[in-house]
Design a protein around this motif. Structure first.
Motif, short mmCIF file in Angstrom:
data_model
loop_
_atom_site.label_atom_id
_atom_site.label_comp_id
_atom_site.label_asym_id
_atom_site.label_seq_id
_atom_site.Cartn_x
_atom_site.Cartn_y
_atom_site.Cartn_z
N SER A 91 -34.62 29.13 0.12
CA SER A 91 -36.01 28.33 0.46
C SER A 91 -36.96 29.34 1.15
O SER A 91 -38.14 29.25 0.50
CB SER A 91 -35.61 27.21 1.37
OG SER A 91 -34.73 26.16 0.99
N GLU A 92 -36.79 30.14 2.02
CA GLU A 92 -37.67 31.09 2.59
C GLU A 92 -38.23 31.88 1.59
O GLU A 92 -39.42 32.03 1.30
CB GLU A 92 -37.01 31.68 3.70
CG GLU A 92 -38.18 32.66 4.24
CD GLU A 92 -37.53 33.75 5.40
OE1 GLU A 92 -38.34 34.45 5.82
OE2 GLU A 92 -36.32 33.53 5.92
N ALA A 93 -37.20 32.48 0.58
CA ALA A 93 -37.77 33.33 -0.61
C ALA A 93 -38.44 32.63 -1.42
O ALA A 93 -39.58 33.28 -1.93
CB ALA A 93 -36.57 33.65 -1.18
N LEU A 94 -38.29 31.37 -1.78
CA LEU A 94 -39.04 30.72 -2.80
C LEU A 94 -40.68 30.16 -2.17
O LEU A 94 -41.60 30.36 -2.81
CB LEU A 94 -38.17 29.42 -3.28
CG LEU A 94 -37.27 29.64 -3.97
CD1 LEU A 94 -36.56 28.33 -4.19
CD2 LEU A 94 -37.59 30.32 -5.47
N ARG A 95 -40.49 30.00 -1.04
CA ARG A 95 -41.92 29.82 -0.39
C ARG A 95 -42.62 30.83 -0.17
O ARG A 95 -44.11 30.84 -0.56
CB ARG A 95 -41.75 29.15 1.17
CG ARG A 95 -41.13 27.76 1.41
CD ARG A 95 -41.36 27.15 2.75
NE ARG A 95 -40.36 27.83 3.85
CZ ARG A 95 -39.02 27.71 4.00
NH1 ARG A 95 -38.45 26.76 3.24
NH2 ARG A 95 -38.49 28.32 4.75
N ALA A 96 -42.05 32.12 -0.05
CA ALA A 96 -42.79 33.50 -0.02
C ALA A 96 -43.27 33.46 -1.44
O ALA A 96 -44.48 34.18 -1.58
CB ALA A 96 -42.07 34.48 0.32
N THR A 128 -32.50 29.96 -14.24
CA THR A 128 -31.36 30.49 -14.91
C THR A 128 -30.52 31.16 -13.77
O THR A 128 -30.42 31.37 -12.82
CB THR A 128 -31.97 31.64 -15.82
OG1 THR A 128 -32.49 32.58 -14.85
CG2 THR A 128 -32.93 31.14 -16.78
N ASP A 129 -29.17 31.43 -14.52
CA ASP A 129 -28.26 32.16 -13.55
C ASP A 129 -28.66 33.38 -13.07
O ASP A 129 -28.52 33.57 -11.84
CB ASP A 129 -26.85 32.27 -14.39
CG ASP A 129 -26.23 30.97 -14.63
OD1 ASP A 129 -26.43 29.97 -13.99
OD2 ASP A 129 -25.28 31.03 -15.64
N GLU A 130 -29.42 34.27 -13.84
CA GLU A 130 -29.83 35.51 -13.68
C GLU A 130 -30.96 35.32 -12.22
O GLU A 130 -30.99 36.10 -11.40
CB GLU A 130 -30.61 35.99 -14.75
CG GLU A 130 -29.72 36.54 -15.73
CD GLU A 130 -29.06 35.56 -16.61
OE1 GLU A 130 -29.78 34.49 -16.85
OE2 GLU A 130 -27.99 35.58 -17.33
N GLN A 131 -31.90 33.94 -12.42
CA GLN A 131 -32.81 33.97 -11.48
C GLN A 131 -32.31 33.75 -10.25
O GLN A 131 -32.48 34.26 -8.99
CB GLN A 131 -33.75 32.92 -11.78
CG GLN A 131 -34.81 33.22 -12.91
CD GLN A 131 -35.42 32.17 -13.36
OE1 GLN A 131 -34.97 31.15 -13.66
NE2 GLN A 131 -36.57 32.31 -13.83
N LEU A 132 -31.11 32.75 -10.37
CA LEU A 132 -30.51 32.40 -9.04
C LEU A 132 -29.60 33.24 -8.38
O LEU A 132 -29.76 33.78 -7.11
CB LEU A 132 -29.34 31.30 -9.21
CG LEU A 132 -30.18 29.82 -9.37
CD1 LEU A 132 -29.26 28.84 -9.88
CD2 LEU A 132 -31.02 29.40 -8.22
N ALA A 133 -29.25 34.42 -9.17
CA ALA A 133 -28.32 35.68 -8.39
C ALA A 133 -29.37 36.53 -7.83
O ALA A 133 -29.14 37.16 -6.74
CB ALA A 133 -27.59 36.18 -9.74
N ALA A 134 -30.61 36.84 -8.46
CA ALA A 134 -31.23 37.59 -7.79
C ALA A 134 -31.81 36.98 -6.81
O ALA A 134 -31.96 37.80 -5.71
CB ALA A 134 -32.77 37.88 -8.76
N LEU A 135 -32.08 35.83 -6.37
CA LEU A 135 -32.71 35.19 -5.21
C LEU A 135 -31.50 35.39 -4.15
O LEU A 135 -31.82 35.55 -3.14
CB LEU A 135 -32.83 33.60 -5.65
CG LEU A 135 -33.58 32.82 -4.63
CD1 LEU A 135 -34.87 33.49 -4.66
CD2 LEU A 135 -33.70 31.25 -5.22
N GLU A 136 -30.29 35.01 -4.60
CA GLU A 136 -29.04 35.42 -3.58
C GLU A 136 -29.10 36.77 -2.97
O GLU A 136 -28.56 36.90 -2.10
CB GLU A 136 -28.10 34.88 -4.37
CG GLU A 136 -27.61 33.59 -4.23
CD GLU A 136 -27.71 32.78 -2.94
OE1 GLU A 136 -27.12 33.47 -1.95
OE2 GLU A 136 -27.97 31.74 -2.73
#
Length: 77
Positions: free
Chosen positions: A53-58, A33-41
């Motif tokens: 990518s590093e955050a997702l691997r973690a 979702t846009d919210e998930q991507l914003a939180a990741l960013e």
């Protein structure tokens, strides 16, 4: 500083990359979702992780560890 031309012996594969320790990484696509991507960013912007990518691997690593620990002791679920 000029970059040297790529060697004819090395072919870049856009679906594979390597971590510092030499492990091969596979490319995986997922929907968020846009919210998930914003939180990741925001994690990347805050220098918690160097990249999405590093955050997702973690996150995947934490998920796998939680799953492994629940297999060892199912009463902890």
């Amino acid at each position: 500083m000029s970059r040297s031309p790529p060697s004819d012996d090395i072919v870049a594969d856009p679906d594979h990359s390597r971590l510092v320790d030499g492990r091969t990484l596979e490319r995986v696509t997922f929907r968020a979702t846009d919210e998930q991507l914003a939180a990741l960013e925001s994690l990347v912007d805050a220098d918690v992780y160097h990249s999405r990518s590093e955050a997702l691997r973690a996150g995947v690593q934490q998920l796998l560890e939680r799953h492994r620990s629940s297999e060892i002791d199912p009463d902890d679920q």
